[in-house]
Design an enzyme around this catalytic site. Structure first.
Site, PDB file in Angstrom:
ATOM      1  N   CYS A 271      -4.275  -5.019   7.887  1.00 48.67           N
ATOM      2  CA  CYS A 271      -4.306  -4.922   6.432  1.00 48.67           C
ATOM      3  C   CYS A 271      -5.754  -4.857   5.994  1.00 48.67           C
ATOM      4  O   CYS A 271      -6.557  -5.711   6.357  1.00 48.67           O
ATOM      5  CB  CYS A 271      -3.620  -6.135   5.822  1.00 48.67           C
ATOM      6  SG  CYS A 271      -3.778  -6.190   4.034  1.00 48.67           S
TER       7      CYS A 271
ATOM      8  N   ASN B  11      -1.200  -4.335  15.194  1.00 51.73           N
ATOM      9  CA  ASN B  11       0.136  -4.845  15.536  1.00 51.73           C
ATOM     10  C   ASN B  11       0.269  -4.946  17.049  1.00 51.73           C
ATOM     11  O   ASN B  11      -0.509  -4.350  17.800  1.00 51.73           O
ATOM     12  CB  ASN B  11       1.205  -3.860  15.054  1.00 51.73           C
ATOM     13  CG  ASN B  11       1.287  -3.770  13.552  1.00 51.73           C
ATOM     14  OD1 ASN B  11       2.064  -4.478  12.929  1.00 51.73           O
ATOM     15  ND2 ASN B  11       0.464  -2.923  12.963  1.00 51.73           N
TER      16      ASN B  11
ATOM     17  N   HIS C  73       1.049  -9.316  14.201  1.00 54.14           N
ATOM     18  CA  HIS C  73      -0.272  -8.755  14.505  1.00 54.14           C
ATOM     19  C   HIS C  73      -0.890  -9.559  15.634  1.00 54.14           C
ATOM     20  O   HIS C  73      -0.655 -10.754  15.759  1.00 54.14           O
ATOM     21  CB  HIS C  73      -1.158  -8.754  13.254  1.00 54.14           C
ATOM     22  CG  HIS C  73      -0.836  -7.621  12.339  1.00 54.14           C
ATOM     23  ND1 HIS C  73      -1.576  -6.469  12.288  1.00 54.14           N
ATOM     24  CD2 HIS C  73       0.204  -7.444  11.471  1.00 54.14           C
ATOM     25  CE1 HIS C  73      -1.026  -5.632  11.413  1.00 54.14           C
ATOM     26  NE2 HIS C  73       0.049  -6.194  10.904  1.00 54.14           N
TER      27      HIS C  73
ATOM     28  N   ARG D  37       2.420   4.060   9.413  1.00 54.69           N
ATOM     29  CA  ARG D  37       2.100   3.377   8.157  1.00 54.69           C
ATOM     30  C   ARG D  37       1.024   2.305   8.395  1.00 54.69           C
ATOM     31  O   ARG D  37      -0.127   2.466   8.038  1.00 54.69           O
ATOM     32  CB  ARG D  37       3.385   2.765   7.551  1.00 54.69           C
ATOM     33  CG  ARG D  37       3.281   2.436   6.075  1.00 54.69           C
ATOM     34  CD  ARG D  37       2.680   1.093   5.782  1.00 54.69           C
ATOM     35  NE  ARG D  37       3.361   0.001   6.454  1.00 54.69           N
ATOM     36  CZ  ARG D  37       2.857  -1.218   6.541  1.00 54.69           C
ATOM     37  NH1 ARG D  37       1.690  -1.501   6.010  1.00 54.69           N
ATOM     38  NH2 ARG D  37       3.506  -2.172   7.189  1.00 54.69           N
ATOM     39  N   ASP D  38       1.398   1.228   9.059  1.00 54.74           N
ATOM     40  CA  ASP D  38       0.476   0.105   9.255  1.00 54.74           C
ATOM     41  C   ASP D  38      -0.746   0.550  10.065  1.00 54.74           C
ATOM     42  O   ASP D  38      -1.876   0.136   9.801  1.00 54.74           O
ATOM     43  CB  ASP D  38       1.211  -1.022  10.002  1.00 54.74           C
ATOM     44  CG  ASP D  38       0.624  -2.389   9.726  1.00 54.74           C
ATOM     45  OD1 ASP D  38      -0.573  -2.467   9.401  1.00 54.74           O
ATOM     46  OD2 ASP D  38       1.354  -3.385   9.850  1.00 54.74           O
TER      47      ASP D  38
HETATM   48 ZN    ZN Z   1       1.224  -5.234   9.442  1.00 50.04          ZN
END
Ligand code: ZN
Length: 306
Positions: free
Chosen positions: A240, A249, A209, A16-17
Protein backbone atom coordinates in the site's frame (compact mmCIF):
# COMPACT_ATOMS: atom_id res chain seq x y z
CA UNK A 1 -0.82 -34.71 11.80
CA UNK A 2 -1.45 -31.09 10.95
CA UNK A 3 -5.08 -30.32 10.37
CA UNK A 4 -5.14 -28.69 6.94
CA UNK A 5 -7.79 -28.23 4.21
CA UNK A 6 -7.58 -30.54 1.17
CA UNK A 7 -8.09 -27.74 -1.30
CA UNK A 8 -7.47 -24.00 -1.34
CA UNK A 9 -8.79 -21.24 -3.56
CA UNK A 10 -6.31 -18.52 -4.48
CA UNK A 11 -7.10 -15.07 -5.82
CA UNK A 12 -4.32 -13.49 -7.85
CA UNK A 13 -4.10 -9.83 -6.79
CA UNK A 14 -0.92 -8.88 -8.66
CA UNK A 15 -2.77 -6.88 -11.30
CA UNK A 16 -4.22 -4.68 -8.56
CA UNK A 17 -2.20 -4.79 -5.32
CA UNK A 18 1.01 -5.53 -7.20
CA UNK A 19 0.88 -3.04 -10.03
CA UNK A 20 -0.50 -0.16 -7.92
CA UNK A 21 2.79 -0.17 -6.08
CA UNK A 22 5.02 -0.07 -9.17
CA UNK A 23 6.45 3.23 -10.37
CA UNK A 24 6.27 2.26 -14.03
CA UNK A 25 2.71 1.57 -15.16
CA UNK A 26 2.06 -1.53 -17.24
CA UNK A 27 0.32 -1.01 -20.57
CA UNK A 28 -3.22 -2.32 -20.94
CA UNK A 29 -1.82 -4.81 -23.46
CA UNK A 30 0.57 -6.29 -20.88
CA UNK A 31 -2.15 -6.45 -18.25
CA UNK A 32 -4.42 -8.23 -20.70
CA UNK A 33 -1.68 -10.74 -21.50
CA UNK A 34 -1.18 -11.41 -17.80
CA UNK A 35 -4.90 -11.72 -17.06
CA UNK A 36 -5.36 -14.25 -19.86
CA UNK A 37 -2.30 -16.22 -18.75
CA UNK A 38 -3.67 -16.30 -15.19
CA UNK A 39 -6.97 -17.73 -16.41
CA UNK A 40 -5.08 -20.34 -18.46
CA UNK A 41 -2.96 -21.17 -15.39
CA UNK A 42 -6.15 -22.14 -13.56
CA UNK A 43 -7.08 -19.15 -11.43
CA UNK A 44 -10.83 -19.05 -10.78
CA UNK A 45 -10.64 -15.69 -8.99
CA UNK A 46 -8.56 -12.72 -10.16
CA UNK A 47 -8.49 -9.16 -8.87
CA UNK A 48 -8.23 -7.31 -12.17
CA UNK A 49 -7.84 -3.74 -10.91
CA UNK A 50 -9.57 -1.00 -8.99
CA UNK A 51 -11.94 1.84 -9.64
CA UNK A 52 -10.18 4.41 -7.50
CA UNK A 53 -9.46 7.96 -8.59
CA UNK A 54 -6.94 7.83 -11.48
CA UNK A 55 -5.15 10.69 -9.73
CA UNK A 56 -4.65 8.61 -6.58
CA UNK A 57 -3.74 5.36 -8.36
CA UNK A 58 -2.67 6.23 -11.94
CA UNK A 59 -1.25 2.72 -12.50
CA UNK A 60 -4.79 1.29 -12.52
CA UNK A 61 -6.54 4.07 -14.43
CA UNK A 62 -7.22 1.67 -17.33
CA UNK A 63 -9.10 -0.94 -15.26
CA UNK A 64 -12.33 -0.12 -17.15
CA UNK A 65 -10.62 -0.71 -20.50
CA UNK A 66 -9.11 -3.95 -19.23
CA UNK A 67 -12.58 -5.29 -18.32
CA UNK A 68 -13.88 -4.34 -21.76
CA UNK A 69 -11.02 -6.14 -23.48
CA UNK A 70 -11.29 -9.23 -21.27
CA UNK A 71 -14.97 -9.69 -22.07
CA UNK A 72 -16.55 -12.90 -20.76
CA UNK A 73 -14.21 -15.00 -18.66
CA UNK A 74 -14.53 -18.35 -16.87
CA UNK A 75 -12.81 -16.71 -13.87
CA UNK A 76 -14.42 -14.32 -11.42
CA UNK A 77 -12.81 -10.95 -12.13
CA UNK A 78 -13.18 -8.68 -9.16
CA UNK A 79 -12.23 -5.03 -8.72
CA UNK A 80 -11.61 -2.93 -5.65
CA UNK A 81 -13.88 0.07 -5.11
CA UNK A 82 -14.11 2.80 -2.48
CA UNK A 83 -17.45 4.45 -3.23
CA UNK A 84 -20.48 4.75 -5.48
CA UNK A 85 -18.41 6.09 -8.33
CA UNK A 86 -16.65 2.71 -8.32
CA UNK A 87 -19.94 0.87 -8.74
CA UNK A 88 -20.88 3.19 -11.62
CA UNK A 89 -17.60 2.45 -13.39
CA UNK A 90 -18.10 -1.28 -12.79
CA UNK A 91 -21.55 -1.16 -14.37
CA UNK A 92 -20.27 0.80 -17.37
CA UNK A 93 -17.42 -1.60 -18.22
CA UNK A 94 -19.13 -4.93 -17.50
CA UNK A 95 -17.38 -5.79 -14.22
CA UNK A 96 -19.51 -8.36 -12.33
CA UNK A 97 -17.85 -8.36 -8.90
CA UNK A 98 -16.64 -5.51 -6.73
CA UNK A 99 -14.91 -5.39 -3.38
CA UNK A 100 -15.40 -2.61 -0.87
CA UNK A 101 -12.56 -1.71 1.45
CA UNK A 102 -12.29 -0.06 4.79
CA UNK A 103 -9.51 -0.04 7.32
CA UNK A 104 -10.04 -1.03 10.92
CA UNK A 105 -7.35 1.54 11.65
CA UNK A 106 -8.74 5.05 11.71
CA UNK A 107 -5.37 6.63 10.83
CA UNK A 108 -4.86 4.25 7.88
CA UNK A 109 -8.33 4.86 6.51
CA UNK A 110 -7.73 8.61 6.67
CA UNK A 111 -4.42 8.25 4.82
CA UNK A 112 -5.80 5.81 2.24
CA UNK A 113 -9.28 7.16 1.57
CA UNK A 114 -9.33 10.52 3.35
CA UNK A 115 -12.28 9.38 5.46
CA UNK A 116 -12.75 7.90 8.91
CA UNK A 117 -13.79 4.21 8.86
CA UNK A 118 -17.27 5.33 9.95
CA UNK A 119 -17.52 7.82 7.08
CA UNK A 120 -16.40 5.15 4.61
CA UNK A 121 -18.99 2.70 5.88
CA UNK A 122 -21.78 5.27 5.70
CA UNK A 123 -21.46 5.19 1.93
CA UNK A 124 -21.47 1.39 1.70
CA UNK A 125 -25.26 0.93 1.81
CA UNK A 126 -25.70 3.04 -1.33
CA UNK A 127 -22.90 1.08 -3.05
CA UNK A 128 -24.52 -2.22 -2.11
CA UNK A 129 -27.92 -1.12 -3.37
CA UNK A 130 -26.55 0.15 -6.68
CA UNK A 131 -24.50 -3.02 -7.17
CA UNK A 132 -27.45 -5.25 -6.32
CA UNK A 133 -29.74 -3.43 -8.75
CA UNK A 134 -27.16 -3.93 -11.49
CA UNK A 135 -26.66 -7.60 -10.65
CA UNK A 136 -23.07 -7.04 -9.50
CA UNK A 137 -21.80 -9.28 -6.73
CA UNK A 138 -20.27 -7.58 -3.72
CA UNK A 139 -17.58 -8.49 -1.25
CA UNK A 140 -15.81 -6.50 1.42
CA UNK A 141 -12.35 -6.24 2.87
CA UNK A 142 -11.04 -5.00 6.18
CA UNK A 143 -7.50 -3.66 6.23
CA UNK A 144 -5.36 -3.84 9.36
CA UNK A 145 -7.61 -5.95 11.55
CA UNK A 146 -4.52 -7.28 13.34
CA UNK A 147 -2.31 -4.24 13.90
CA UNK A 148 -1.44 -0.91 12.33
CA UNK A 149 1.64 1.31 12.28
CA UNK A 150 -0.36 4.12 13.90
CA UNK A 151 -2.30 2.42 16.65
CA UNK A 152 -0.65 0.02 19.04
CA UNK A 153 -3.56 -2.37 18.93
CA UNK A 154 -6.75 -2.59 16.90
CA UNK A 155 -9.63 -3.25 19.29
CA UNK A 156 -11.52 -6.41 18.31
CA UNK A 157 -14.80 -4.45 18.69
CA UNK A 158 -13.71 -2.20 15.83
CA UNK A 159 -13.24 -5.21 13.52
CA UNK A 160 -16.52 -6.73 14.65
CA UNK A 161 -18.34 -3.41 14.03
CA UNK A 162 -17.12 -3.47 10.42
CA UNK A 163 -18.15 -7.10 9.90
CA UNK A 164 -21.59 -6.26 11.31
CA UNK A 165 -21.88 -3.30 8.95
CA UNK A 166 -20.98 -5.50 5.98
CA UNK A 167 -23.56 -8.09 7.02
CA UNK A 168 -26.21 -5.38 7.49
CA UNK A 169 -25.88 -4.44 3.81
CA UNK A 170 -25.82 -8.03 2.61
CA UNK A 171 -22.06 -8.51 2.15
CA UNK A 172 -21.22 -12.04 3.29
CA UNK A 173 -17.84 -12.48 1.66
CA UNK A 174 -15.20 -10.71 3.71
CA UNK A 175 -11.43 -10.44 3.47
CA UNK A 176 -9.11 -9.70 6.36
CA UNK A 177 -6.08 -7.84 4.97
CA UNK A 178 -2.86 -7.60 6.90
CA UNK A 179 -1.87 -4.57 4.85
CA UNK A 180 0.92 -3.57 7.21
CA UNK A 181 2.37 -7.08 7.50
CA UNK A 182 2.28 -6.88 11.28
CA UNK A 183 0.19 -9.96 12.07
CA UNK A 184 1.74 -13.00 13.75
CA UNK A 185 0.54 -16.62 13.39
CA UNK A 186 -0.89 -17.05 16.89
CA UNK A 187 -2.98 -13.92 16.44
CA UNK A 188 -4.11 -15.00 12.96
CA UNK A 189 -5.15 -18.41 14.26
CA UNK A 190 -7.14 -16.85 17.08
CA UNK A 191 -8.81 -14.22 14.89
CA UNK A 192 -9.72 -16.77 12.19
CA UNK A 193 -11.14 -19.19 14.75
CA UNK A 194 -13.14 -16.50 16.50
CA UNK A 195 -14.51 -14.95 13.31
CA UNK A 196 -15.60 -18.28 11.84
CA UNK A 197 -17.34 -19.24 15.06
CA UNK A 198 -19.07 -15.90 15.42
CA UNK A 199 -19.98 -15.56 11.73
CA UNK A 200 -20.47 -19.03 10.19
CA UNK A 201 -22.40 -17.47 7.30
CA UNK A 202 -19.37 -15.49 6.10
CA UNK A 203 -17.04 -16.66 3.35
CA UNK A 204 -13.64 -15.56 4.63
CA UNK A 205 -10.58 -14.54 2.62
CA UNK A 206 -7.15 -13.77 4.06
CA UNK A 207 -4.71 -11.33 2.52
CA UNK A 208 -1.19 -11.38 3.92
CA UNK A 209 1.73 -9.11 3.19
CA UNK A 210 5.19 -10.49 3.73
CA UNK A 211 6.65 -7.28 5.11
CA UNK A 212 8.36 -9.01 8.02
CA UNK A 213 8.76 -12.45 6.52
CA UNK A 214 5.70 -13.87 8.25
CA UNK A 215 3.27 -14.02 5.34
CA UNK A 216 3.47 -17.77 4.70
CA UNK A 217 3.54 -18.55 8.43
CA UNK A 218 0.36 -16.50 8.81
CA UNK A 219 -1.23 -18.32 5.90
CA UNK A 220 -0.38 -21.68 7.51
CA UNK A 221 -1.96 -20.53 10.78
CA UNK A 222 -5.12 -19.45 8.95
CA UNK A 223 -5.28 -22.82 7.13
CA UNK A 224 -4.97 -24.62 10.43
CA UNK A 225 -7.94 -22.58 11.62
CA UNK A 226 -9.87 -23.81 8.57
CA UNK A 227 -9.55 -20.86 6.16
CA UNK A 228 -9.48 -21.96 2.50
CA UNK A 229 -9.26 -18.69 0.53
CA UNK A 230 -6.14 -16.58 0.14
CA UNK A 231 -4.92 -13.68 -1.97
CA UNK A 232 -1.47 -13.99 -3.53
CA UNK A 233 0.50 -11.81 -5.92
CA UNK A 234 2.70 -12.75 -8.88
CA UNK A 235 6.40 -12.30 -8.13
CA UNK A 236 5.39 -11.20 -4.62
CA UNK A 237 4.61 -7.67 -5.80
CA UNK A 238 2.38 -5.38 -3.82
CA UNK A 239 2.05 -2.97 -0.99
CA UNK A 240 0.00 0.00 0.00
CA UNK A 241 1.54 3.34 -1.04
CA UNK A 242 0.24 4.87 2.20
CA UNK A 243 1.78 2.36 4.63
CA UNK A 244 5.35 3.06 5.82
CA UNK A 245 7.75 0.29 4.77
CA UNK A 246 5.00 -1.73 3.07
CA UNK A 247 6.17 -4.78 1.17
CA UNK A 248 4.61 -7.26 -1.17
CA UNK A 249 1.95 -9.91 -0.79
CA UNK A 250 2.85 -13.53 -0.32
CA UNK A 251 4.12 -14.62 -3.74
CA UNK A 252 1.89 -16.74 -5.92
CA UNK A 253 4.82 -18.95 -7.00
CA UNK A 254 5.80 -19.64 -3.37
CA UNK A 255 2.24 -20.43 -2.30
CA UNK A 256 1.46 -22.72 -5.24
CA UNK A 257 4.77 -24.54 -4.65
CA UNK A 258 4.02 -24.94 -0.95
CA UNK A 259 0.49 -26.23 -1.49
CA UNK A 260 1.55 -28.58 -4.31
CA UNK A 261 4.30 -30.06 -2.15
CA UNK A 262 1.84 -30.57 0.71
CA UNK A 263 -0.69 -32.27 -1.55
CA UNK A 264 -3.29 -29.51 -1.21
CA UNK A 265 -5.07 -28.84 -4.48
CA UNK A 266 -5.45 -25.36 -5.97
CA UNK A 267 -6.32 -26.12 -9.60
CA UNK A 268 -3.40 -23.88 -10.54
CA UNK A 269 -0.48 -24.96 -12.68
CA UNK A 270 2.89 -24.29 -11.01
CA UNK A 271 4.93 -24.06 -14.24
CA UNK A 272 2.44 -21.55 -15.62
CA UNK A 273 2.70 -19.27 -12.57
CA UNK A 274 6.50 -19.47 -12.74
CA UNK A 275 6.34 -18.34 -16.37
CA UNK A 276 4.05 -15.45 -15.41
CA UNK A 277 6.28 -14.49 -12.45
CA UNK A 278 9.40 -14.44 -14.65
CA UNK A 279 7.68 -12.23 -17.21
CA UNK A 280 6.43 -9.85 -14.50
CA UNK A 281 9.94 -9.58 -13.02
CA UNK A 282 11.36 -8.74 -16.43
CA UNK A 283 8.73 -6.06 -16.98
CA UNK A 284 9.05 -4.38 -13.57
CA UNK A 285 12.79 -4.25 -14.08
CA UNK A 286 13.86 -4.79 -10.50
CA UNK A 287 14.38 -7.82 -8.25
CA UNK A 288 11.14 -9.14 -6.80
CA UNK A 289 10.18 -10.86 -3.59
CA UNK A 290 9.51 -14.44 -4.63
CA UNK A 291 11.61 -17.25 -3.21
CA UNK A 292 10.75 -19.65 -6.02
CA UNK A 293 11.62 -17.16 -8.75
CA UNK A 294 14.96 -16.63 -7.01
CA UNK A 295 15.84 -20.19 -6.08
CA UNK A 296 13.81 -22.38 -8.43
CA UNK A 297 12.53 -25.71 -7.20
CA UNK A 298 16.06 -27.02 -6.61
CA UNK A 299 15.47 -29.99 -8.88
CA UNK A 300 18.34 -30.98 -11.18
CA UNK A 301 17.56 -30.37 -14.82
CA UNK A 302 15.21 -27.51 -14.12
CA UNK A 303 14.98 -24.95 -16.90
CA UNK A 304 16.94 -21.71 -16.50
CA UNK A 305 16.17 -19.50 -13.55
CA UNK A 306 16.23 -15.76 -13.80
ZN1 ZN B 1 -2.58 -5.75 -0.03
Amino acid sequence: MMKLPSSITLCEVGLRDGLQNEKTPFSTERKLWLAKKLVEAGFSVIELGSFMSPKAVPQLADTDELYRQMGESPAELRALIANLKGVERAIACGCRKVKLNVSASRAHNLANLNKTPQESMEGFAACAQAAREAGIALSGSISMPFASPWEEKIPLEDVIAIVDTYLSIGVEEISLSDTSGMAVPSQVYEMCTLMQQRYPQVTWWMHFHNTRGLGIANMMAAMEAGITRFDTSFAGLGGCPFVPGAAGNIATEDVVYLLDRMGISTGINFDAVMEIGKQVTEWVGHPTDSYLLRAGTGMCGEASKH
